[in-house]
Design a protein around this motif. Sequence first.
Motif, PDB file in Angstrom:
ATOM      1  N   GLN A  27     -17.592  -2.287  23.508  1.00  0.00           N
ATOM      2  CA  GLN A  27     -16.305  -1.826  23.008  1.00  0.00           C
ATOM      3  C   GLN A  27     -16.209  -1.981  21.495  1.00  0.00           C
ATOM      4  N   GLU A  28     -15.464  -1.095  20.896  1.00  0.00           N
ATOM      5  CA  GLU A  28     -15.304  -1.077  19.448  1.00  0.00           C
ATOM      6  C   GLU A  28     -14.734  -2.411  18.937  1.00  0.00           C
ATOM      7  N   GLY A  29     -15.390  -2.949  17.917  1.00  0.00           N
ATOM      8  CA  GLY A  29     -14.909  -4.166  17.280  1.00  0.00           C
ATOM      9  C   GLY A  29     -15.093  -5.422  18.093  1.00  0.00           C
ATOM     10  N   ILE A  30     -15.949  -5.373  19.105  1.00  0.00           N
ATOM     11  CA  ILE A  30     -16.170  -6.514  19.997  1.00  0.00           C
ATOM     12  C   ILE A  30     -17.604  -7.008  19.849  1.00  0.00           C
ATOM     13  N   VAL A  31     -17.784  -8.332  19.885  1.00  0.00           N
ATOM     14  CA  VAL A  31     -19.122  -8.918  19.904  1.00  0.00           C
ATOM     15  C   VAL A  31     -19.458  -9.298  21.343  1.00  0.00           C
ATOM     16  N   THR A  32     -20.493  -8.668  21.877  1.00  0.00           N
ATOM     17  CA  THR A  32     -20.973  -8.991  23.219  1.00  0.00           C
ATOM     18  C   THR A  32     -22.320  -9.681  23.083  1.00  0.00           C
ATOM     19  N   ALA A  33     -22.448 -10.860  23.659  1.00  0.00           N
ATOM     20  CA  ALA A  33     -23.717 -11.581  23.641  1.00  0.00           C
ATOM     21  C   ALA A  33     -24.434 -11.391  24.960  1.00  0.00           C
ATOM     22  N   LEU A  34     -25.731 -11.122  24.892  1.00  0.00           N
ATOM     23  CA  LEU A  34     -26.564 -11.091  26.082  1.00  0.00           C
ATOM     24  C   LEU A  34     -27.192 -12.468  26.249  1.00  0.00           C
ATOM     25  N   ALA A  35     -26.890 -13.132  27.331  1.00  0.00           N
ATOM     26  CA  ALA A  35     -27.404 -14.470  27.593  1.00  0.00           C
ATOM     27  C   ALA A  35     -28.279 -14.442  28.838  1.00  0.00           C
ATOM     28  N   GLY A  36     -29.127 -15.449  28.942  1.00  0.00           N
ATOM     29  CA  GLY A  36     -29.992 -15.570  30.107  1.00  0.00           C
ATOM     30  C   GLY A  36     -31.321 -16.171  29.725  1.00  0.00           C
ATOM     31  N   PRO A  37     -32.078 -16.637  30.702  1.00  0.00           N
ATOM     32  CA  PRO A  37     -33.368 -17.275  30.417  1.00  0.00           C
ATOM     33  C   PRO A  37     -34.381 -16.265  29.897  1.00  0.00           C
ATOM     34  N   ASN A  38     -35.518 -16.764  29.401  1.00  0.00           N
ATOM     35  CA  ASN A  38     -36.599 -15.885  28.987  1.00  0.00           C
ATOM     36  C   ASN A  38     -37.026 -15.007  30.161  1.00  0.00           C
ATOM     37  N   GLY A  39     -37.279 -13.736  29.859  1.00  0.00           N
ATOM     38  CA  GLY A  39     -37.677 -12.812  30.915  1.00  0.00           C
ATOM     39  C   GLY A  39     -36.529 -12.214  31.686  1.00  0.00           C
ATOM     40  N   ALA A  40     -35.303 -12.421  31.207  1.00  0.00           N
ATOM     41  CA  ALA A  40     -34.132 -11.911  31.934  1.00  0.00           C
ATOM     42  C   ALA A  40     -33.946 -10.415  31.783  1.00  0.00           C
ATOM     43  N   GLY A  41     -34.581  -9.813  30.761  1.00  0.00           N
ATOM     44  CA  GLY A  41     -34.442  -8.378  30.539  1.00  0.00           C
ATOM     45  C   GLY A  41     -33.598  -8.011  29.341  1.00  0.00           C
ATOM     46  N   LYS A  42     -33.261  -8.982  28.510  1.00  0.00           N
ATOM     47  CA  LYS A  42     -32.351  -8.739  27.385  1.00  0.00           C
ATOM     48  C   LYS A  42     -32.965  -7.784  26.351  1.00  0.00           C
ATOM     49  N   THR A  43     -34.163  -8.104  25.880  1.00  0.00           N
ATOM     50  CA  THR A  43     -34.805  -7.241  24.886  1.00  0.00           C
ATOM     51  C   THR A  43     -35.155  -5.887  25.489  1.00  0.00           C
ATOM     52  N   THR A  44     -35.545  -5.869  26.756  1.00  0.00           N
ATOM     53  CA  THR A  44     -35.827  -4.595  27.428  1.00  0.00           C
ATOM     54  C   THR A  44     -34.588  -3.713  27.447  1.00  0.00           C
ATOM     55  N   LEU A  45     -33.419  -4.312  27.652  1.00  0.00           N
ATOM     56  CA  LEU A  45     -32.177  -3.536  27.636  1.00  0.00           C
ATOM     57  C   LEU A  45     -31.950  -2.916  26.258  1.00  0.00           C
ATOM     58  N   PHE A  46     -32.217  -3.676  25.196  1.00  0.00           N
ATOM     59  CA  PHE A  46     -32.129  -3.114  23.845  1.00  0.00           C
ATOM     60  C   PHE A  46     -33.079  -1.927  23.698  1.00  0.00           C
ATOM     61  N   ASN A  47     -34.307  -2.077  24.210  1.00  0.00           N
ATOM     62  CA  ASN A  47     -35.290  -1.002  24.095  1.00  0.00           C
ATOM     63  C   ASN A  47     -34.864   0.257  24.842  1.00  0.00           C
ATOM     64  N   LEU A  48     -34.132   0.079  25.923  1.00  0.00           N
ATOM     65  CA  LEU A  48     -33.612   1.228  26.664  1.00  0.00           C
ATOM     66  C   LEU A  48     -32.507   1.929  25.874  1.00  0.00           C
ATOM     67  N   ILE A  49     -31.635   1.151  25.256  1.00  0.00           N
ATOM     68  CA  ILE A  49     -30.539   1.732  24.481  1.00  0.00           C
ATOM     69  C   ILE A  49     -31.078   2.526  23.291  1.00  0.00           C
TER      70      ILE A  49
END
Length: 248
Positions: free
Chosen positions: A29-51
């Motif tokens: 959402q506009e003007g919002i900071v969303t943090a992706l949390a989770g252990p290593n291997g959770a898929g966080k960086t992969t989600l960035f790569n998809l976006i």
Amino acid sequence: MSNVLLSMRGVSISFGGLAAVQSVDMDLQEGIVTALAGPNGAGKTTLFNLITGNLPASSGQISLRGKSILGLRPHQIAGMGIARSFQDLRLFTHMTVRDNVLVAIEPSSWLWQPGGRAAQRERMRRVDEALEQTGLAGMADSRAIDLSYAETKFLSLARIIATGSRIWLLDEPASGLDVNSRTRFISLLRDATRRGVTICLIEHNLDVMTEIADRIAFLDRGRKLAEDVPEKVLRDPELISIYFGKSR
């Protein structure tokens, strides 16, 4: 919601038999900071790569302002206003601080691009403004390799600021910073959100997440297990147990 800039629905990707991201729904959402949390291997960086188009989603939908961006190349997505940082920063170490920021303003940073001197002056104005905001104006002619670790973090942020992008994807932007630098860095992010910038960041420091995030999306093994305000996510004993690897 009218203030949703980027929407993900049922986004998935697998590598062989490994489901790296599984049916993730999330809105930025506009003007919002969303943090992706989770252990290593959770898929966080992969989600960035998809976006960003660095990886093709096997299923699902990713939309920017209601328009699908699936199938677009990374430079096309960047040109639509999505900027990204990386853990390794990817600076041109033997170029000056100013030139590191200038080359980030693709595709208009090169001198042979159309627009003449007026466009060139505008590019330099954006570069100088980004360096001023990040406290690097006095180091504009220094080589990136000669900066301190904290200064390279601010240089990475200056490159994003100069693009004028409205969505920032930041991969552990405050990692390794001392307390004073971290406070200044978080202040810069908050100033950006007040201007309407939308930020999604990957962060492992729980204190930083509590301080900067408006919402936290918790991922594990490619699935989004929860999304809520930090106070609720970080007080969930099951999620915290997963985060510290006690119930995997």
